[in-house]
Scaffold this active site. Structure first.
Site, PDB file in Angstrom:
ATOM      1  N   HIS A 136       5.991  -3.808   9.366  1.00  0.00           N
ATOM      2  CA  HIS A 136       5.277  -2.821   8.555  1.00  0.00           C
ATOM      3  C   HIS A 136       6.256  -1.911   7.824  1.00  0.00           C
ATOM      4  O   HIS A 136       7.314  -1.583   8.351  1.00  0.00           O
ATOM      5  CB  HIS A 136       4.331  -1.998   9.436  1.00  0.00           C
ATOM      6  CG  HIS A 136       3.111  -2.763   9.799  1.00  0.00           C
ATOM      7  ND1 HIS A 136       3.119  -3.782  10.732  1.00  0.00           N
ATOM      8  CD2 HIS A 136       1.862  -2.699   9.310  1.00  0.00           C
ATOM      9  CE1 HIS A 136       1.910  -4.292  10.810  1.00  0.00           C
ATOM     10  NE2 HIS A 136       1.132  -3.665   9.956  1.00  0.00           N
ATOM     11  N   PRO A 137       5.866  -1.503   6.634  1.00  0.00           N
ATOM     12  CA  PRO A 137       6.751  -0.629   5.857  1.00  0.00           C
ATOM     13  C   PRO A 137       6.741   0.793   6.400  1.00  0.00           C
ATOM     14  O   PRO A 137       5.765   1.228   7.019  1.00  0.00           O
ATOM     15  CB  PRO A 137       6.141  -0.665   4.454  1.00  0.00           C
ATOM     16  CG  PRO A 137       4.683  -0.898   4.705  1.00  0.00           C
ATOM     17  CD  PRO A 137       4.635  -1.816   5.910  1.00  0.00           C
ATOM     18  N   SER A 153      -0.289  -2.815   1.473  1.00  0.00           N
ATOM     19  CA  SER A 153       0.287  -1.591   2.028  1.00  0.00           C
ATOM     20  C   SER A 153       0.454  -0.522   0.953  1.00  0.00           C
ATOM     21  O   SER A 153       0.181   0.653   1.198  1.00  0.00           O
ATOM     22  CB  SER A 153       1.645  -1.872   2.676  1.00  0.00           C
ATOM     23  OG  SER A 153       1.469  -2.584   3.870  1.00  0.00           O
ATOM     24  N   ALA A 176      -1.305  -0.106  -1.766  1.00  0.00           N
ATOM     25  CA  ALA A 176      -2.623   0.435  -2.104  1.00  0.00           C
ATOM     26  C   ALA A 176      -3.131   1.363  -1.000  1.00  0.00           C
ATOM     27  O   ALA A 176      -3.717   2.414  -1.281  1.00  0.00           O
ATOM     28  CB  ALA A 176      -3.610  -0.700  -2.343  1.00  0.00           C
ATOM     29  N   GLU A 177      -2.905   0.989   0.242  1.00  0.00           N
ATOM     30  CA  GLU A 177      -3.366   1.817   1.358  1.00  0.00           C
ATOM     31  C   GLU A 177      -2.619   3.148   1.394  1.00  0.00           C
ATOM     32  O   GLU A 177      -3.227   4.205   1.571  1.00  0.00           O
ATOM     33  CB  GLU A 177      -3.188   1.053   2.675  1.00  0.00           C
ATOM     34  CG  GLU A 177      -4.152  -0.108   2.811  1.00  0.00           C
ATOM     35  CD  GLU A 177      -3.752  -1.164   3.819  1.00  0.00           C
ATOM     36  OE1 GLU A 177      -4.554  -2.080   4.035  1.00  0.00           O
ATOM     37  OE2 GLU A 177      -2.637  -1.089   4.384  1.00  0.00           O
ATOM     38  N   PHE A 188       6.905   4.045  12.044  1.00  0.00           N
ATOM     39  CA  PHE A 188       5.637   4.640  12.441  1.00  0.00           C
ATOM     40  C   PHE A 188       4.518   3.901  11.720  1.00  0.00           C
ATOM     41  O   PHE A 188       4.569   3.709  10.508  1.00  0.00           O
ATOM     42  CB  PHE A 188       5.617   6.120  12.049  1.00  0.00           C
ATOM     43  CG  PHE A 188       4.308   6.802  12.326  1.00  0.00           C
ATOM     44  CD1 PHE A 188       3.978   7.180  13.608  1.00  0.00           C
ATOM     45  CD2 PHE A 188       3.414   7.051  11.302  1.00  0.00           C
ATOM     46  CE1 PHE A 188       2.769   7.809  13.875  1.00  0.00           C
ATOM     47  CE2 PHE A 188       2.206   7.679  11.552  1.00  0.00           C
ATOM     48  CZ  PHE A 188       1.882   8.060  12.835  1.00  0.00           C
ATOM     49  N   VAL A 189       3.510   3.463  12.478  1.00  0.00           N
ATOM     50  CA  VAL A 189       2.379   2.743  11.897  1.00  0.00           C
ATOM     51  C   VAL A 189       1.099   3.489  12.237  1.00  0.00           C
ATOM     52  O   VAL A 189       0.863   3.836  13.403  1.00  0.00           O
ATOM     53  CB  VAL A 189       2.290   1.295  12.430  1.00  0.00           C
ATOM     54  CG1 VAL A 189       1.067   0.584  11.849  1.00  0.00           C
ATOM     55  CG2 VAL A 189       3.557   0.511  12.100  1.00  0.00           C
TER      56      VAL A 189
END
Length: 164
Positions: free
Chosen positions: A63-64, A80, A82-83, A115-116
């Site tokens: 995840h970025p 990601s 867009a979110e 961090f996600v």
């Protein structure tokens, strides 16, 4: 119904609901078709939990980092981006960016992963508060919370794909 005739077709349709980690969806194909997105995510979540720590950590690390300056991260996927945009993370002031940068750095140093959080269910203020809260957790608890957040992200992405 959520399904496909072949594993390759299933992955082509749904493989991107887990960030850069299509093996999860491929493994779930064996239990398809699914009546609804929640049923599929229960299966994919179980697959991830049973996979062990290394694949779990790799999933989180796929995840970025949140609140990066847009255009800086070439691996930031369209979903990601867009979110994060929807949560206002693409419109941070310089001070907000510096605060997120410091929190992200502290989180990465403590847990060795980004961090996600399911940004579609949060604002930038909630995200900042959650980083601060979660920095106090144990590494094991934090990994489990990150995986729970990833399941929420995947569920929303799957609902988008299926129109549910």
């Amino acid at each position: 119904m959520i399904g496909a005739k072949t594993p390759a077709e299933f992955v082509a349709l749904y493989g991107d609901i887990y960030e850069h980690t299509p093996w999860i969806v491929e493994a779930a194909w064996k239990e398809a078709p699914f009546d609804n997105p929640e049923a599929m995510i229960r299966v994919t979540s179980r697959i991830v939990r049973e996979a062990g720590r290394e694949p779990q950590l790799a999933l989180v690390q796929a995840h970025p980092e949140l609140a990066r300056k847009f255009g800086v991260d070439p691996d930031l996927g369209a979903l990601s981006a867009a979110e994060q945009e929807g949560a206002g993370l693409d419109r941070l002031s310089e001070d907000e960016f510096k605060a997120f940068r410091a929190l992200n750095d502290a989180y990465q140093a403590r847990f060795d992963m980004p961090f996600v959080i399911c940004v579609r269910r949060a604002t930038k203020d909630i995200i900042r508060q959650e980083i601060e809260r979660r920095l106090k957790q144990s590494p094991r608890d934090e990994l489990m919370e990150a995986l729970d957040q990833i399941d929420q992200i995947a569920l929303l992405r799957l609902k988008d794909k299926t129109g549910s």
